[in-house]
Structures are given as structure tokens and as C-alpha cells.
Scaffold this motif. Structure first.
Motif, PDB file in Angstrom:
ATOM      1  N   TYR A  49       0.841  -1.204   0.000  1.00  0.00           N
ATOM      2  CA  TYR A  49       0.000   0.000   0.000  1.00  0.00           C
ATOM      3  C   TYR A  49       0.876   1.254   0.000  1.00  0.00           C
ATOM      4  CZ  TYR A  49      -3.675   3.279   1.432  1.00  0.00           C
ATOM      5  OH  TYR A  49      -4.550   4.340   1.496  1.00  0.00           O
ATOM      6  N   PHE A  50       1.893   1.270   0.860  1.00  0.00           N
ATOM      7  CA  PHE A  50       2.799   2.414   0.953  1.00  0.00           C
ATOM      8  C   PHE A  50       3.489   2.673  -0.383  1.00  0.00           C
ATOM      9  CE2 PHE A  50       7.037   4.176   1.723  1.00  0.00           C
ATOM     10  CZ  PHE A  50       6.727   5.313   2.456  1.00  0.00           C
ATOM     11  N   ILE A  51       3.987   1.615  -1.008  1.00  0.00           N
ATOM     12  CA  ILE A  51       4.680   1.758  -2.293  1.00  0.00           C
ATOM     13  C   ILE A  51       3.732   2.247  -3.378  1.00  0.00           C
ATOM     14  CG2 ILE A  51       5.812   0.451  -4.151  1.00  0.00           C
ATOM     15  CD1 ILE A  51       7.049  -1.292  -1.854  1.00  0.00           C
ATOM     16  N   VAL A  52       2.553   1.640  -3.453  1.00  0.00           N
ATOM     17  CA  VAL A  52       1.584   2.043  -4.480  1.00  0.00           C
ATOM     18  C   VAL A  52       1.134   3.487  -4.257  1.00  0.00           C
ATOM     19  CG1 VAL A  52      -0.751   1.628  -5.382  1.00  0.00           C
ATOM     20  CG2 VAL A  52       0.798  -0.298  -4.994  1.00  0.00           C
ATOM     21  N   TYR A  53       0.773   3.824  -3.022  1.00  0.00           N
ATOM     22  CA  TYR A  53       0.273   5.164  -2.705  1.00  0.00           C
ATOM     23  C   TYR A  53       1.337   6.241  -2.950  1.00  0.00           C
ATOM     24  CZ  TYR A  53      -1.599   9.057   0.071  1.00  0.00           C
ATOM     25  OH  TYR A  53      -2.052  10.293   0.488  1.00  0.00           O
ATOM     26  N   ASN A  54       2.547   6.008  -2.449  1.00  0.00           N
ATOM     27  CA  ASN A  54       3.577   7.043  -2.503  1.00  0.00           C
ATOM     28  C   ASN A  54       4.382   7.070  -3.788  1.00  0.00           C
ATOM     29  OD1 ASN A  54       3.587   8.444   0.212  1.00  0.00           O
ATOM     30  ND2 ASN A  54       3.594   6.304   0.829  1.00  0.00           N
ATOM     31  N   TYR A  55       4.686   5.909  -4.374  1.00  0.00           N
ATOM     32  CA  TYR A  55       5.609   5.875  -5.503  1.00  0.00           C
ATOM     33  C   TYR A  55       4.955   5.577  -6.842  1.00  0.00           C
ATOM     34  CZ  TYR A  55       8.993   6.106  -1.804  1.00  0.00           C
ATOM     35  OH  TYR A  55       9.698   6.505  -0.713  1.00  0.00           O
ATOM     36  N   ILE A  56       3.927   4.748  -6.857  1.00  0.00           N
ATOM     37  CA  ILE A  56       3.278   4.451  -8.130  1.00  0.00           C
ATOM     38  C   ILE A  56       2.229   5.515  -8.441  1.00  0.00           C
ATOM     39  CG2 ILE A  56       1.844   2.788  -9.384  1.00  0.00           C
ATOM     40  CD1 ILE A  56       3.358   0.575  -7.819  1.00  0.00           C
ATOM     41  N   LEU A  57       1.335   5.756  -7.486  1.00  0.00           N
ATOM     42  CA  LEU A  57       0.314   6.791  -7.700  1.00  0.00           C
ATOM     43  C   LEU A  57       0.822   8.185  -7.363  1.00  0.00           C
ATOM     44  CD1 LEU A  57      -2.759   4.903  -6.185  1.00  0.00           C
ATOM     45  CD2 LEU A  57      -2.154   5.166  -8.599  1.00  0.00           C
ATOM     46  N   GLN A  58       1.902   8.248  -6.618  1.00  0.00           N
ATOM     47  CA  GLN A  58       2.522   9.503  -6.190  1.00  0.00           C
ATOM     48  C   GLN A  58       1.515  10.456  -5.541  1.00  0.00           C
ATOM     49  OE1 GLN A  58       4.654  10.916  -9.649  1.00  0.00           O
ATOM     50  NE2 GLN A  58       6.196   9.320  -9.431  1.00  0.00           N
ATOM     51  N   LYS A  59       0.611   9.869  -4.746  1.00  0.00           N
ATOM     52  CA  LYS A  59      -0.404  10.612  -4.000  1.00  0.00           C
ATOM     53  C   LYS A  59      -1.313  11.450  -4.910  1.00  0.00           C
ATOM     54  CE  LYS A  59       2.745  11.022  -0.100  1.00  0.00           C
ATOM     55  NZ  LYS A  59       3.439  11.930   0.784  1.00  0.00           N
ATOM     56  N   GLN A  60      -1.444  11.039  -6.159  1.00  0.00           N
ATOM     57  CA  GLN A  60      -2.241  11.781  -7.135  1.00  0.00           C
ATOM     58  C   GLN A  60      -3.606  11.121  -7.324  1.00  0.00           C
ATOM     59  OE1 GLN A  60      -1.034  14.696  -8.667  1.00  0.00           O
ATOM     60  NE2 GLN A  60       0.568  14.367  -7.124  1.00  0.00           N
ATOM     61  N   PHE A  61      -4.620  11.930  -7.583  1.00  0.00           N
ATOM     62  CA  PHE A  61      -5.937  11.415  -7.914  1.00  0.00           C
ATOM     63  C   PHE A  61      -5.867  10.668  -9.242  1.00  0.00           C
ATOM     64  CE2 PHE A  61      -7.000  14.320  -4.642  1.00  0.00           C
ATOM     65  CZ  PHE A  61      -8.220  13.904  -4.135  1.00  0.00           C
ATOM     66  N   VAL A  62      -6.719   9.657  -9.389  1.00  0.00           N
ATOM     67  CA  VAL A  62      -6.708   8.819 -10.588  1.00  0.00           C
ATOM     68  C   VAL A  62      -8.001   9.059 -11.362  1.00  0.00           C
ATOM     69  CG1 VAL A  62      -6.596   6.452 -11.463  1.00  0.00           C
ATOM     70  CG2 VAL A  62      -5.336   7.074  -9.377  1.00  0.00           C
ATOM     71  N   SER A  70      -9.703   8.957  -5.403  1.00  0.00           N
ATOM     72  CA  SER A  70      -8.672   9.532  -4.545  1.00  0.00           C
ATOM     73  C   SER A  70      -7.506   8.547  -4.434  1.00  0.00           C
ATOM     74  CB  SER A  70      -9.251   9.864  -3.168  1.00  0.00           C
ATOM     75  OG  SER A  70      -9.818   8.715  -2.592  1.00  0.00           O
ATOM     76  N   PRO A  71      -6.292   9.057  -4.193  1.00  0.00           N
ATOM     77  CA  PRO A  71      -5.123   8.180  -4.202  1.00  0.00           C
ATOM     78  C   PRO A  71      -5.156   7.097  -3.123  1.00  0.00           C
ATOM     79  CG  PRO A  71      -4.526  10.381  -3.448  1.00  0.00           C
ATOM     80  CD  PRO A  71      -5.929  10.457  -3.954  1.00  0.00           C
ATOM     81  N   HIS A  72      -5.689   7.401  -1.951  1.00  0.00           N
ATOM     82  CA  HIS A  72      -5.714   6.388  -0.895  1.00  0.00           C
ATOM     83  C   HIS A  72      -6.693   5.259  -1.217  1.00  0.00           C
ATOM     84  CE1 HIS A  72      -8.542   9.556   0.256  1.00  0.00           C
ATOM     85  NE2 HIS A  72      -9.274   8.603   0.785  1.00  0.00           N
ATOM     86  N   ILE A  73      -7.772   5.578  -1.911  1.00  0.00           N
ATOM     87  CA  ILE A  73      -8.727   4.547  -2.319  1.00  0.00           C
ATOM     88  C   ILE A  73      -8.187   3.781  -3.527  1.00  0.00           C
ATOM     89  CG2 ILE A  73     -11.066   4.118  -3.174  1.00  0.00           C
ATOM     90  CD1 ILE A  73     -10.865   4.904  -0.156  1.00  0.00           C
ATOM     91  N   ALA A  74      -7.553   4.458  -4.449  1.00  0.00           N
ATOM     92  CA  ALA A  74      -6.953   3.784  -5.609  1.00  0.00           C
ATOM     93  C   ALA A  74      -5.877   2.796  -5.151  1.00  0.00           C
ATOM     94  CB  ALA A  74      -6.363   4.815  -6.573  1.00  0.00           C
ATOM     95  N   ALA A  75      -5.066   3.191  -4.178  1.00  0.00           N
ATOM     96  CA  ALA A  75      -4.036   2.288  -3.647  1.00  0.00           C
ATOM     97  C   ALA A  75      -4.683   1.057  -3.019  1.00  0.00           C
ATOM     98  CB  ALA A  75      -3.157   3.018  -2.633  1.00  0.00           C
ATOM     99  N   LEU A  76      -5.790   1.254  -2.340  1.00  0.00           N
ATOM    100  CA  LEU A  76      -6.524   0.129  -1.759  1.00  0.00           C
ATOM    101  C   LEU A  76      -6.976  -0.846  -2.850  1.00  0.00           C
ATOM    102  CD1 LEU A  76      -8.055  -1.327   0.563  1.00  0.00           C
ATOM    103  CD2 LEU A  76      -9.949   0.250   0.113  1.00  0.00           C
ATOM    104  N   PHE A  77      -7.527  -0.310  -3.936  1.00  0.00           N
ATOM    105  CA  PHE A  77      -8.024  -1.171  -5.005  1.00  0.00           C
ATOM    106  C   PHE A  77      -6.906  -1.871  -5.780  1.00  0.00           C
ATOM    107  CE2 PHE A  77     -12.063   1.475  -4.874  1.00  0.00           C
ATOM    108  CZ  PHE A  77     -12.765   0.485  -4.222  1.00  0.00           C
TER     109      PHE A  77
END
Length: 166
Positions: A49-62, A70-77
Motif C-alpha cells: 500500500y505504501f509503495i503504491v500510494y507514494n511511488y506508483i500513484l505519487q499521492k495523485q488522484f486517478v 482519490s489516491p488512498h482509495i486507488a491504492a486500496l483497489f
């Protein structure tokens, strides 16, 4: 493949059991295995989750065109299907090995319980991050603790139950 999973599960279980004796007065072997294998899967989930949220999605909306996630929900999915798979394998082949339910039935029940956990995760993250403005990763950790308590009892009594013999 099934034989490999059975052997791997036994091997992992034996490794976990090395650390069991000091806890044998307090926990059953099954509960200890659940805790250790579950903690390993949770740790994997948090790291992923940390890697996806911070480095893949870079805390950006999708933006998906029709909706923006939102990035935290996208990381969850993104992380959810991966940890669903690893969690099921650990529980089936390491923790609840005595269940006499068919694998397909276990998987369907596991997915149902995890589906409830997904809803708890979704609404918990919405509440903690968007309404209460907590940080995303610690919020995910708090929600995970709630899901873990629900999950243990559900998996033991529903997903991997053992039919009582008379």
C-alpha cells in the motif's frame, strides 16, 4: 501446484511453530499460526500500500473518465486483489488446514468475508482520511486492526470451519 502449496504451507507452518512454545500457555497453535501468518500478510499489505500510494500513484488522484478516485482509495483497489490471494493461501495451507470444506467453497466464503473487510476498509478510510483528516497510511493501519478482529472469527467459524463429528 496443489502439492507444492501443501508442502509450502507445511514448511511455513513448521517455521512458525518454532516460535510457538513460549506462547503455548496463552494461545492455541492455530491462533498463533493465524496471528503470525496474518501479521506477515498485513505487513506485506502495508508495504505494498505504501509503495503504491507514494511511488506508483505519487499521492495523485486517478481520473477514470467517468469518476476520479482519490489516491488512498486507488491504492486500496490496487493492493486488494494481491493480498486477497496471499491471505487465502496462507490461511488455507498454514492456519486452517483441518477444514473439511472443499477448496472452492472455502474460496467463495473467503471472498465473501474479505468483501465485508473491503467495505470496512473503504468506509474506514473515507472516514479517517477525508472526514477526520488523518494521514492515509496510519489510517489504513487502524482500519486493518478492526478488520483483523472481524476476520479471525469469521474465517474460523465460517470459511474454514470443521464439521463436528458425532
Amino acid at each position: 501446484m496443489r502439492q507444492f502449496l501443501v508442502c509450502a504451507g507445511k514448511f511455513i507452518g513448521e517455521i512458525i511453530d518454532i516460535f510457538y512454545p513460549p506462547f503455548s500457555r496463552y494461545f492455541s497453535r492455530q491462533f498463533f499460526r493465524y496471528g503470525v501468518s496474518g501479521a506477515a500478510n498485513v505487513g506485506f499489505d502495508w508495504l505494498l500500500y505504501f509503495i503504491v500510494y507514494n511511488y506508483i500513484l505519487q499521492k495523485q488522484f486517478v481520473p477514470l473518465g467517468f469518476v476520479t478516485i482519490s489516491p488512498h482509495i486507488a491504492a486500496l483497489f490496487v493492493t486488494f486483489p494481491i493480498t486477497l490471494f496471499t491471505g487465502f493461501l496462507l490461511q488455507k495451507y498454514v492456519t486452517f488446514t483441518a477444514s473439511d470444506l472443499r477448496g472452492r467453497e472455502q474460496l467463495i466464503r473467503y471472498i465473501a468475508v474479505v468483501g465485508v473487510n473491503l467495505l470496512i476498509n473503504y468506509f474506514g478510510l473515507k472516514l479517517l482520511v477525508e472526514l477526520l483528516h488523518f494521514y492515509a497510511t496510519p489510517s489504513k493501519m487502524v482500519v486493518t486492526v478492526i478488520c483483523t478482529i472481524f476476520s479471525y472469527f469469521s474465517q474460523k467459524t465460517f470459511t474454514f470451519k470443521v464439521k463436528k463429528s458425532i
